[in-house]
Design an enzyme around this catalytic site. Structure first.
Site, PDB file in Angstrom:
ATOM      1  N   ALA A   1       1.884  -5.854  -2.415  1.00  0.00           N
ATOM      2  CA  ALA A   1       0.790  -6.813  -2.040  1.00  0.00           C
ATOM      3  C   ALA A   1       0.703  -7.202  -0.542  1.00  0.00           C
ATOM      4  O   ALA A   1       0.077  -6.796   0.257  1.00  0.00           O
ATOM      5  CB  ALA A   1       0.965  -8.104  -2.971  1.00  0.00           C
ATOM      6  N   ARG A   2       1.730  -7.953  -0.301  1.00  0.00           N
ATOM      7  CA  ARG A   2       1.951  -8.632   1.138  1.00  0.00           C
ATOM      8  C   ARG A   2       3.102  -8.904   1.275  1.00  0.00           C
ATOM      9  O   ARG A   2       3.872  -9.441   0.448  1.00  0.00           O
ATOM     10  CB  ARG A   2       1.075  -9.631   1.561  1.00  0.00           C
ATOM     11  CG  ARG A   2      -0.451  -9.213   2.015  1.00  0.00           C
ATOM     12  CD  ARG A   2      -0.545  -8.764   3.389  1.00  0.00           C
ATOM     13  NE  ARG A   2      -1.776  -8.447   3.791  1.00  0.00           N
ATOM     14  CZ  ARG A   2      -2.491  -7.426   3.440  1.00  0.00           C
ATOM     15  NH1 ARG A   2      -1.817  -6.252   2.755  1.00  0.00           N
ATOM     16  NH2 ARG A   2      -3.604  -7.270   3.938  1.00  0.00           N
TER      17      ARG A   2
ATOM     18  N   GLY B   1      -5.995  -8.397 -10.462  1.00  0.00           N
ATOM     19  CA  GLY B   1      -7.409  -7.936  -9.790  1.00  0.00           C
ATOM     20  C   GLY B   1      -7.620  -6.514 -10.114  1.00  0.00           C
ATOM     21  O   GLY B   1      -7.292  -5.889 -11.033  1.00  0.00           O
ATOM     22  N   ARG B   2      -8.441  -6.014  -9.337  1.00  0.00           N
ATOM     23  CA  ARG B   2      -9.156  -4.732  -9.555  1.00  0.00           C
ATOM     24  C   ARG B   2      -7.999  -3.451  -9.352  1.00  0.00           C
ATOM     25  O   ARG B   2      -7.920  -2.541  -9.852  1.00  0.00           O
ATOM     26  CB  ARG B   2     -10.086  -4.207  -8.471  1.00  0.00           C
ATOM     27  CG  ARG B   2     -11.602  -5.055  -8.736  1.00  0.00           C
ATOM     28  CD  ARG B   2     -12.450  -4.969  -7.735  1.00  0.00           C
ATOM     29  NE  ARG B   2     -11.829  -6.093  -6.672  1.00  0.00           N
ATOM     30  CZ  ARG B   2     -12.877  -6.730  -5.940  1.00  0.00           C
ATOM     31  NH1 ARG B   2     -13.964  -6.796  -6.064  1.00  0.00           N
ATOM     32  NH2 ARG B   2     -12.101  -7.637  -4.985  1.00  0.00           N
ATOM     33  N   ILE B   3      -7.024  -3.873  -8.439  1.00  0.00           N
ATOM     34  CA  ILE B   3      -5.868  -2.944  -8.157  1.00  0.00           C
ATOM     35  C   ILE B   3      -4.940  -2.988  -9.227  1.00  0.00           C
ATOM     36  O   ILE B   3      -4.589  -1.859  -9.905  1.00  0.00           O
ATOM     37  CB  ILE B   3      -5.041  -2.999  -6.848  1.00  0.00           C
ATOM     38  CG1 ILE B   3      -6.281  -2.747  -5.684  1.00  0.00           C
ATOM     39  CG2 ILE B   3      -4.083  -2.136  -6.758  1.00  0.00           C
ATOM     40  CD1 ILE B   3      -5.719  -3.179  -4.366  1.00  0.00           C
TER      41      ILE B   3
ATOM     42  N   ARG C   1      -4.144 -15.778 -11.697  1.00  0.00           N
ATOM     43  CA  ARG C   1      -4.770 -16.972 -11.733  1.00  0.00           C
ATOM     44  C   ARG C   1      -5.613 -17.270 -12.832  1.00  0.00           C
ATOM     45  O   ARG C   1      -5.515 -18.521 -13.404  1.00  0.00           O
ATOM     46  CB  ARG C   1      -5.624 -17.063 -10.368  1.00  0.00           C
ATOM     47  CG  ARG C   1      -4.703 -17.506  -9.183  1.00  0.00           C
ATOM     48  CD  ARG C   1      -5.722 -17.379  -8.188  1.00  0.00           C
ATOM     49  NE  ARG C   1      -6.223 -16.090  -7.859  1.00  0.00           N
ATOM     50  CZ  ARG C   1      -6.913 -15.672  -6.874  1.00  0.00           C
ATOM     51  NH1 ARG C   1      -6.960 -16.261  -5.713  1.00  0.00           N
ATOM     52  NH2 ARG C   1      -7.248 -14.421  -6.567  1.00  0.00           N
ATOM     53  N   SER C   2      -6.380 -16.481 -13.356  1.00  0.00           N
ATOM     54  CA  SER C   2      -7.058 -16.614 -14.529  1.00  0.00           C
ATOM     55  C   SER C   2      -7.163 -15.311 -15.461  1.00  0.00           C
ATOM     56  O   SER C   2      -6.641 -14.374 -14.863  1.00  0.00           O
ATOM     57  CB  SER C   2      -8.602 -16.765 -14.083  1.00  0.00           C
ATOM     58  OG  SER C   2      -8.956 -15.638 -13.455  1.00  0.00           O
TER      59      SER C   2
ATOM     60  N   HIS D   1       3.740   0.256   4.757  1.00  0.00           N
ATOM     61  CA  HIS D   1       2.545  -0.476   4.326  1.00  0.00           C
ATOM     62  C   HIS D   1       1.449   0.877   4.178  1.00  0.00           C
ATOM     63  O   HIS D   1       0.641   0.916   5.139  1.00  0.00           O
ATOM     64  CB  HIS D   1       2.342  -1.423   5.470  1.00  0.00           C
ATOM     65  CG  HIS D   1       1.256  -2.518   4.813  1.00  0.00           C
ATOM     66  ND1 HIS D   1       1.362  -3.537   5.281  1.00  0.00           N
ATOM     67  CD2 HIS D   1       0.085  -2.144   3.980  1.00  0.00           C
ATOM     68  CE1 HIS D   1       0.089  -4.236   4.841  1.00  0.00           C
ATOM     69  NE2 HIS D   1      -0.585  -3.230   4.013  1.00  0.00           N
ATOM     70  N   ILE D   2       1.722   1.439   3.345  1.00  0.00           N
ATOM     71  CA  ILE D   2       1.002   2.728   3.376  1.00  0.00           C
ATOM     72  C   ILE D   2       0.415   2.735   1.877  1.00  0.00           C
ATOM     73  O   ILE D   2      -0.424   4.138   1.774  1.00  0.00           O
ATOM     74  CB  ILE D   2       1.621   4.051   3.532  1.00  0.00           C
ATOM     75  CG1 ILE D   2       2.767   4.416   2.713  1.00  0.00           C
ATOM     76  CG2 ILE D   2       2.119   4.311   5.084  1.00  0.00           C
ATOM     77  CD1 ILE D   2       3.561   5.530   2.710  1.00  0.00           C
TER      78      ILE D   2
ATOM     79  N   GLU E   1       6.523  -7.958   9.004  1.00  0.00           N
ATOM     80  CA  GLU E   1       6.319  -6.566   9.252  1.00  0.00           C
ATOM     81  C   GLU E   1       5.705  -6.294  10.709  1.00  0.00           C
ATOM     82  O   GLU E   1       4.784  -7.216  10.894  1.00  0.00           O
ATOM     83  CB  GLU E   1       5.939  -5.821   8.027  1.00  0.00           C
ATOM     84  CG  GLU E   1       4.307  -5.938   7.678  1.00  0.00           C
ATOM     85  CD  GLU E   1       3.799  -5.532   6.700  1.00  0.00           C
ATOM     86  OE1 GLU E   1       4.339  -5.441   5.383  1.00  0.00           O
ATOM     87  OE2 GLU E   1       2.820  -4.685   6.778  1.00  0.00           O
TER      88      GLU E   1
HETATM   89  C1  DGY Z   1      -5.256  -3.996   2.677  1.00  0.00           C
HETATM   90  O1  DGY Z   1      -6.289  -3.428   2.719  1.00  0.00           O
HETATM   91  O2  DGY Z   1      -5.128  -5.140   2.743  1.00  0.00           O
HETATM   92  C2  DGY Z   1      -3.999  -3.156   3.013  1.00  0.00           C
HETATM   93  O3  DGY Z   1      -2.675  -3.830   2.670  1.00  0.00           O
HETATM   94  C3  DGY Z   1      -4.030  -2.548   4.460  1.00  0.00           C
HETATM   95  O4  DGY Z   1      -3.618  -3.660   5.359  1.00  0.00           O
END
Ligand code: DGY
Length: 321
Positions: free
Chosen positions: A238-239, A155-157, A177-178, A286-287, A268
């Site tokens: 990501a997550r 994606g954009r990131i 995904r695409s 998560h920074i 987390e």
């Molecule tokens: C987001 O913007 O999704 C960052 O992970 C902060 O939660």
């Protein structure tokens, strides 16, 4: 009378002041982490909420809040929000895309470099007083320049991370995904679209920037780690949950892969304590989006969405279809 809203976590005071121009604001500047039932009782009678990714917005909560009209989240990721349940309850939901792309991409590079070049591991060693001489083989790591960067989630990131790799003369492969358009691929350092398996086999450095969903849970687990080069590094921006943390710990411990850099974790802010026993992992809380300017921009964008939604406009980042 102004509509009542709740700001569920601590936020920049000037953003709170902006919101107070439009709303009766109940805020949690003490930054207490509410249980779901505490959150429900604080949200009773409120028309809106400015929340963060730590608040679970699901059907169970929404059915207790018939007056709620909008939840504006200060995050791009919205796996904490059940958008279908929001729609079913007539609640608008929004996130904060775009404003954090470049800052998050910068941090992806910080983690990649720190992980590959063993920055935090060697600093801890220095601080512990172990540095008595220079040696040819202290803290050897893989090169970053000239290597192959694999990005899962373009994606954009992901594209912003790829663009930065031009300065490092890297080859970029990606899985998404695409497939991107030819023009987008060209801007992303001529990134080549490959299968996840090929990406894992080819890459020297793998960066994860895909959104979390039940389908992306454990995108990287034991089988995927086994496809990676033993010299490879893995970065998760990501997550938590996209990586099977227990499988990663086993792979790092056995040196099945060289190292990992993690900004997000399963469960987390609690995380698997076994990570702390490993030297070949860089751990951050998560920074990735945490530059001063970007966090302010995210807070203001969430406030803009809430103000639009509760004053009869259409929030710019509305998530409901
Ligand atoms: C987001 O913007 O999704 C960052 O992970 C902060 O939660």
């Amino acid at each position: 009378m102004k509509p009542a809203i709740m700001v569920t976590r601590a936020i920049f005071p000037e953003v709170l002041s902006r919101l107070e121009e439009y709303f009766e604001v109940d805020s949690n500047q003490d930054d207490i982490i509410f249980t779901p039932s505490e959150l429900a009782s604080r949200l009773k009678g409120k028309a809106g909420a400015l929340a963060t990714a730590s608040a679970r917005i699901n059907a169970e909560l929404l059915q207790q809040l018939p007056g709620l009209k909008m939840v504006a989240s200060m995050a791009v990721g919205y796996d904490n929000i059940d958008v279908a349940a929001c729609t079913a309850h007539g609640v608008m939901a929004s996130n904060t895309p775009e404003v954090l792309n470049e800052t998050t991409a910068d941090f992806g590079w910080a983690l990649l470099m720190a992980t590959a070049r063993r920055v935090t591991e060697s600093e801890h060693w220095l601080r512990a007083g172990h540095w008595t001489k220079w040696r040819y083989d202290y803290f050897l790591g893989p090169d970053v320049h000239g290597s192959t960067l694999g990005i899962i989630g373009m994606g954009r990131i992901g594209q912003a991370i790829a663009r930065r790799s031009m300065g490092f003369d890297m080859k970029v492969v990606y899985h998404n995904r695409s497939r991107l358009s030819a023009e987008q691929e060209a801007h992303a350092n001529h990134a080549q679209y490959v299968s996840k398996e090929d990406l894992l086999r080819q890459s020297d450095h793998v960066v994860l920037v895909l959104p979390y969903s039940p389908a992306s849970r454990h995108t990287i687990a034991e089988a995927e780690l086994n496809l990676m080069k033993p010299t490879a590094t893995l970065v998760n921006l990501a997550r938590g949950g996209i990586v099977d943390d227990a499988a990663l710990i086993a792979a790092l411990r056995s040196k099945r892969i060289a190292a990992a850099g993690l900004d997000v974790f399963e469960n987390e802010p609690k995380f698997n304590p076994d990570f702390l026993t490993l030297q070949n992992v860089v751990l951050t809380p998560h920074i990735a989006s945490a530059s001063e300017a970007t966090r302010r921009a995210m807070a203001n964008r969430a406030a803009d969405n809430l103000i639009a939604g509760l004053t009869g406009g259409r929030p710019g980042d509305l998530l409901n279809p």
